[in-house]
Design an enzyme around this catalytic site. Structure first.
Site, PDB file in Angstrom:
ATOM      1  N   CYS A  35      -3.339  -2.630  -4.658  1.00  0.00           N
ATOM      2  CA  CYS A  35      -3.570  -3.754  -3.987  1.00  0.00           C
ATOM      3  C   CYS A  35      -4.752  -3.715  -3.125  1.00  0.00           C
ATOM      4  O   CYS A  35      -5.009  -4.650  -2.348  1.00  0.00           O
ATOM      5  CB  CYS A  35      -2.193  -4.432  -3.170  1.00  0.00           C
ATOM      6  SG  CYS A  35      -1.712  -3.219  -2.237  1.00  0.00           S
ATOM      7  N   ASP A  37      -4.161  -2.272   0.050  1.00  0.00           N
ATOM      8  CA  ASP A  37      -3.443  -2.200   1.424  1.00  0.00           C
ATOM      9  C   ASP A  37      -3.612  -0.783   1.601  1.00  0.00           C
ATOM     10  O   ASP A  37      -3.739   0.079   1.002  1.00  0.00           O
ATOM     11  CB  ASP A  37      -2.281  -2.860   1.213  1.00  0.00           C
ATOM     12  CG  ASP A  37      -2.078  -4.391   1.087  1.00  0.00           C
ATOM     13  OD1 ASP A  37      -3.181  -4.887   1.380  1.00  0.00           O
ATOM     14  OD2 ASP A  37      -0.988  -4.813   0.605  1.00  0.00           O
ATOM     15  N   CYS A  64       1.371  -5.700   2.810  1.00  0.00           N
ATOM     16  CA  CYS A  64       2.069  -6.966   2.628  1.00  0.00           C
ATOM     17  C   CYS A  64       3.418  -6.779   3.434  1.00  0.00           C
ATOM     18  O   CYS A  64       3.508  -5.989   4.154  1.00  0.00           O
ATOM     19  CB  CYS A  64       2.477  -7.117   1.240  1.00  0.00           C
ATOM     20  SG  CYS A  64       3.620  -5.785   0.602  1.00  0.00           S
ATOM     21  N   CYS A 108       4.633  -0.985  -2.737  1.00  0.00           N
ATOM     22  CA  CYS A 108       4.900  -1.274  -1.440  1.00  0.00           C
ATOM     23  C   CYS A 108       5.296  -0.204  -0.728  1.00  0.00           C
ATOM     24  O   CYS A 108       5.172   0.399   0.222  1.00  0.00           O
ATOM     25  CB  CYS A 108       5.284  -2.430  -1.101  1.00  0.00           C
ATOM     26  SG  CYS A 108       4.650  -3.800  -2.107  1.00  0.00           S
TER      27      CYS A 108
HETATM   28 FE1  FES Z   1       0.139  -4.072  -1.116  1.00  0.00          FE
HETATM   29 FE2  FES Z   1       2.748  -4.622  -0.969  1.00  0.00          FE
HETATM   30  S1  FES Z   1       1.300  -5.783  -1.906  1.00  0.00           S
HETATM   31  S2  FES Z   1       1.580  -2.984  -0.005  1.00  0.00           S
END
Ligand code: FES
Length: 157
Positions: A35, A37, A64, A108
Site C-alpha cells: 500500500c 504506507d 492506515c 498492516c
Molecule cells: Fe497500508 Fe494498512 S493499508 S498499512
C-alpha cells in the site's frame, strides 16, 4: 463481544505512544509494498536482572487506521519484554487485544512487525541529515522513496 472494527476504533480513539522518542536507543522503519504506507518505531532499553529489556516504545505512521491501532497495542505490549522475547513476537501476537487481523489487514500488522524487527536488528542505516544536521523525519523518508512509475491522469468529462 466487540468485533475487530469495534476494538480497532477503541484503540484509535486513544492511541498510545505516538511520536518520536528523543532519547531512543534504536529506531527502525518499514514500508509496505502493498500500500506504500510507512511506519517508524523507536525503542528505549533498560536492564533488568542482567537482561536488556524494552523500557519504552513509540511510533509514527503514515499508515492506515489498522497500522496505527496495531502499533499502539504493540508499543504497550513491548514494555518489559527482553530483546529476544520481542524478536519472537509474531504479527498476531503484536496485535494484542485487537486479536487476529482480517486477511485484508494482515500487511498492516506486518508493517508494525517490520519496523520493530528493523529496530531490534541494528535499526535504520545512518539517517540522512539536512544542512542543519537534523536527521530525516518520517515524512522526509517517505518523500525520498523511489517513485513507482505510476502516472495519474485525470479523465476528461
Ligand atoms: Fe497500508 Fe494498512 S493499508 S498499512
Amino acid at each position: 463481544m466487540d468485533n475487530f472494527e469495534d476494538k480497532s476504533r477503541e484503540a484509535l480513539a486513544n492511541p498510545q505512544n505516538v511520536g518520536e522518542m528523543e532519547d531512543a536507543d534504536a529506531v527502525g522503519t518499514a514500508g509496505s509494498a502493498d500500500c506504500g504506507d510507512m511506519l517508524r518505531m523507536w525503542l528505549k532499553f533498560s536492564e533488568k536482572d542482567g537482561k536488556k529489556v524494552i523500557d519504552r516504545a513509540s511510533f509514527q505512521s503514515f499508515g492506515c487506521q489498522t497500522a496505527i491501532a496495531v502499533a499502539s497495542m504493540a508499543t504497550e505490549l513491548l514494555k518489559g519484554k527482553s530483546v529476544e522475547e520481542a524478536r519472537r513476537l509474531s504479527p498476531d501476537e503484536l496485535t494484542g487485544a485487537l486479536g487476529p487481523l482480517p486477511p485484508m489487514k494482515i500487511h498492516c500488522g506486518q508493517l508494525v512487525e517490520g519496523a520493530l524487527q528493523s529496530a531490534l536488528t541494528g535499526g535504520d542505516p545512518a539517517p540522512p541529515t539536512d544542512a542543519a544536521g537534523s536527521s530525516a523525519t518520517l515524512a522526509q523518508s517517505m518523500a525520498q522513496q523511489p517513485k513507482s512509475g505510476i502516472k495519474i491522469v485525470p479523465l476528461d468529462d
